[in-house]
Scaffold this motif. Structure first.
Motif, mmCIF file in Angstrom:
data_model
loop_
_atom_site.group_PDB
_atom_site.id
_atom_site.type_symbol
_atom_site.label_atom_id
_atom_site.label_comp_id
_atom_site.label_asym_id
_atom_site.label_seq_id
_atom_site.Cartn_x
_atom_site.Cartn_y
_atom_site.Cartn_z
ATOM 1 N N GLY A 166 0.763 -1.238 0.000
ATOM 2 C CA GLY A 166 0.000 0.000 0.000
ATOM 3 C C GLY A 166 0.792 1.285 0.000
ATOM 4 N N ALA A 167 2.108 1.225 -0.180
ATOM 5 C CA ALA A 167 2.925 2.433 -0.039
ATOM 6 C C ALA A 167 2.489 3.548 -0.972
ATOM 7 C CB ALA A 167 4.396 2.102 -0.278
ATOM 8 N N SER A 191 6.056 -4.687 0.437
ATOM 9 C CA SER A 191 6.800 -4.238 -0.742
ATOM 10 C C SER A 191 7.619 -2.988 -0.439
ATOM 11 C CB SER A 191 5.824 -3.936 -1.894
ATOM 12 O OG SER A 191 5.001 -2.813 -1.564
ATOM 13 N N ASP A 192 7.392 -2.389 0.733
ATOM 14 C CA ASP A 192 7.994 -1.099 1.067
ATOM 15 C C ASP A 192 9.385 -1.280 1.680
ATOM 16 O OD1 ASP A 192 7.221 1.918 1.391
ATOM 17 O OD2 ASP A 192 8.179 1.348 3.272
ATOM 18 N N LEU A 193 10.399 -0.824 0.983
ATOM 19 C CA LEU A 193 11.763 -1.019 1.454
ATOM 20 C C LEU A 193 12.059 -0.227 2.721
ATOM 21 C CD1 LEU A 193 13.759 -1.118 -1.898
ATOM 22 C CD2 LEU A 193 13.198 -3.019 -0.375
ATOM 23 N N ALA A 194 11.441 0.933 2.883
ATOM 24 C CA ALA A 194 11.670 1.710 4.106
ATOM 25 C C ALA A 194 11.181 0.939 5.329
ATOM 26 C CB ALA A 194 10.966 3.063 4.018
ATOM 27 N N GLY A 313 -3.305 -3.460 -1.071
ATOM 28 C CA GLY A 313 -2.794 -2.099 -0.980
ATOM 29 C C GLY A 313 -3.775 -1.127 -0.367
ATOM 30 N N THR A 314 -4.587 -0.506 -1.216
ATOM 31 C CA THR A 314 -5.440 0.617 -0.802
ATOM 32 C C THR A 314 -6.294 0.303 0.416
ATOM 33 O OG1 THR A 314 -5.526 1.400 -3.087
ATOM 34 C CG2 THR A 314 -7.191 2.248 -1.578
#
Length: 442
Positions: A166-167, A191-194, A313-314
């Motif tokens: 969802g990034a 999926s968010d690398l941060a 995601g959303t």
């Protein structure tokens, strides 16, 4: 810093201005009135669950501890407050030396909660406690909403993989917090690398339609991806014709192809067709990942489909229609002075409508039935009944300003699995309903 959560250490800025102006002006008025140092007890709770939800999920506690630890006013902040005439000189002097020195107790992260549950209890002087209100609510309301949605999706998935994706659908910093909350609620990867960098959550990725469109043919795109990432990669097969893409994918990667992703169409029908085709081509170990605006209801509708993992995601990062938990932070007890010997007096808002609160410093315990299943959330202000003494829910988080309850993120994730499993089976129903157990006050 919450080093127990971190994959790597990342600097946390001061959280002191993540607040509303009236917190500071109340401190100014209390300092002038001589009441700022009165011993006080604040509690964070919600009067009701989001409409239709059967239970809530506590998330964000680790981030709250970071926020409390990093709540201090530097010279630049103080200059801003002075230039904007937010507070007067004596208040600026107080803020310059501010460090929270009180105690915090609360539900451990990953635990479930119900209406009235004293999710967080903050004790200290009025001034030091009231300053933390906004940042505490900001974190708990956001993270607990995401974790509750994630929990429902995890339950609906029935053990199949869940990828947080969802990034791109929320604020960049909210995306990191959302990934953390989703992991607590039952998601497996992000999926968010941060988020992976900050919290050591496993990260995964596939590819976008743009990568296929970049190449002269779908075969060229698949070949480039396999040559770079290996046969275990996930190929996106719905850019053009799904059946043709699946055939090409297996021709390029062989029967060792890791997975295919489907991002559009009738996912139930397409997943069955793709599974049959993969099996006929000999790629019996190739997994199927589905995406495309999924929520818990869509995931549940795919229970009979040959799907191995869902990418969400959303709907996840917006709380699946419930982006806040409506938690509040209320003064429930206070003394007449800072003297520890001065007794705490219950205080509460009394008004018309549904915004009343219950005074007193509270404990909470979960009563179980004879089968060990939760049957009530019991909340009280007096002595804890002996039969509930071993079932108390609040744990010590901060003692005299020092954090004492750091834990790995996986501990919160495992706690949630166990806590949810201890609820009645009806908690797993996605249909709208009342809280799965009642709240009782004693």
């Amino acid at each position: 810093m919450n080093s127990a959560d971190l994959g790597r250490r990342v600097g946390v800025p001061s959280t002191a201005l993540f607040t509303d102006q009236y917190e500071l002006t109340m401190v100014q008025a209390a300092l002038k009135a001589g009441t700022a140092d009165r011993r006080s007890v604040f509690e964070a709770f919600t009067r009701r669950l989001p409409e239709g939800r059967r239970y809530g999920v506590v998330a964000g506690v680790g981030r709250v501890l970071d926020a409390v630890e990093n709540f201090h006013f530097d010279d630049e902040m103080l200059a801003f407050l002075r230039d904007q005439n937010v507070v007067d000189g004596p208040t600026l002097d107080y803020l310059a030396d501010y460090r929270f020195g009180g105690d915090v107790w609360g539900y451990p992260e990953g635990e479930v909660y119900f209406p009235g549950s004293p999710i967080l209890r903050v004790e200290g002087s009025f001034a030091e406690c009231v300053l933390l209100e906004t940042v505490i609510l900001s974190i708990l309301n956001h993270d607990s909403a995401i974790a509750a949605a994630a929990s429902r999706m995890s339950s609906a998935a029935g053990g199949r993989g869940l990828i947080e994706m969802g990034a791109r659908r929320t604020h960049e910093l909210s995306a990191v917090a959302s990934a953390r909350a989703a992991y607590i609620g039952g998601f497996d990867t992000t999926s968010d690398l941060a988020a992976g960098f900050r919290y050591n959550i496993p990260t995964v990725g596939t590819s976008a339609h743009a990568f296929t469109l970049l190449h002269d043919s779908e075969r060229d795109a698949f070949r480039a991806q396999v040559d770079s990432l290996g046969r275990d990669t996930t190929l996106l097969v719905d850019t053009y014709d799904v059946a043709a893409a699946v055939r090409t994918a297996v021709e390029v990667a062989g029967t060792e192809l890791g997975a295919v992703r489907i991002d559009s169409g009738d996912l139930l029908l397409v997943a069955h067709r793709v599974r049959q085709q993969l099996d006929e081509l000999g790629a019996t170990g190739t997994k199927i990942v589905v995406t495309s605006d999924l929520d818990e209801y869509a995931i549940a509708s795919l229970a009979a489909a040959p799907v191995d993992a869902y990418g969400v995601g959303t709907q996840l990062v917006t709380g699946s229609g419930q982006p806040t938990c409506s938690m509040v932070y209320k003064l429930v007890a206070r003394a007449a002075s800072a003297d520890p010997a001065d007794p705490l007096r219950p205080v509460a808002k009394k008004s018309l409508g549904a915004k009343t609160s219950i005074g007193g410093r509270k404990w909470a315990a979960r009563r179980l039935d004879e089968d060990g299943v939760a049957e009530a959330e019991v909340i009280g202000t007096g002595p804890v009944p002996p039969e509930l003494a071993g079932r108390q829910l609040l744990v010590e988080l901060v003692r005299a300003g020092e954090v004492v309850a750091r834990e790995p993120l996986d501990a919160a994730r495992e706690r949630h699995i166990a806590s949810r499993a201890g609820l009645p089976m009806s908690a797993m129903q996605l249909s709208r309903g009342e809280p799965v157990i009642p709240t009782e006050y004693v």
